[in-house]
Design a protein around this motif. Structure first.
Motif: not given
Length: 71
Positions: A29-40
């Protein structure tokens, strides 16, 4: 409708720390926003499950294992 696992997840290598055979590579992931989302984030949770739960033969025993195990 089922989700195609092979489209979104790659099988884990022997270098991952999972103690069961059904493991997946973490998503980059390139952003912490996506990194801490459910799927990753759920991939790490799945890889840390005990083998007795991750390799359950059916959904009922999988749910029972989750309900009776402390992580």
């Amino acid at each position: 409708m089922d989700i195609s696992v092979s489209k979104y997840l790659s099988p884990g290598s022997s270098r991952t720390r999972a103690n069961h055979s059904i493991k997946f590579l973490p998503l980059s992931t390139s952003t912490s926003y996506y990194r801490h989302s459910f799927f990753p984030s759920i991939i790490a949770t799945w890889n840390n499950l005990p083998a007795s739960i991750a390799e359950s033969p059916d959904l009922v025993s999988f749910k029972r294992g989750l309900a009776t195990t402390r992580f």
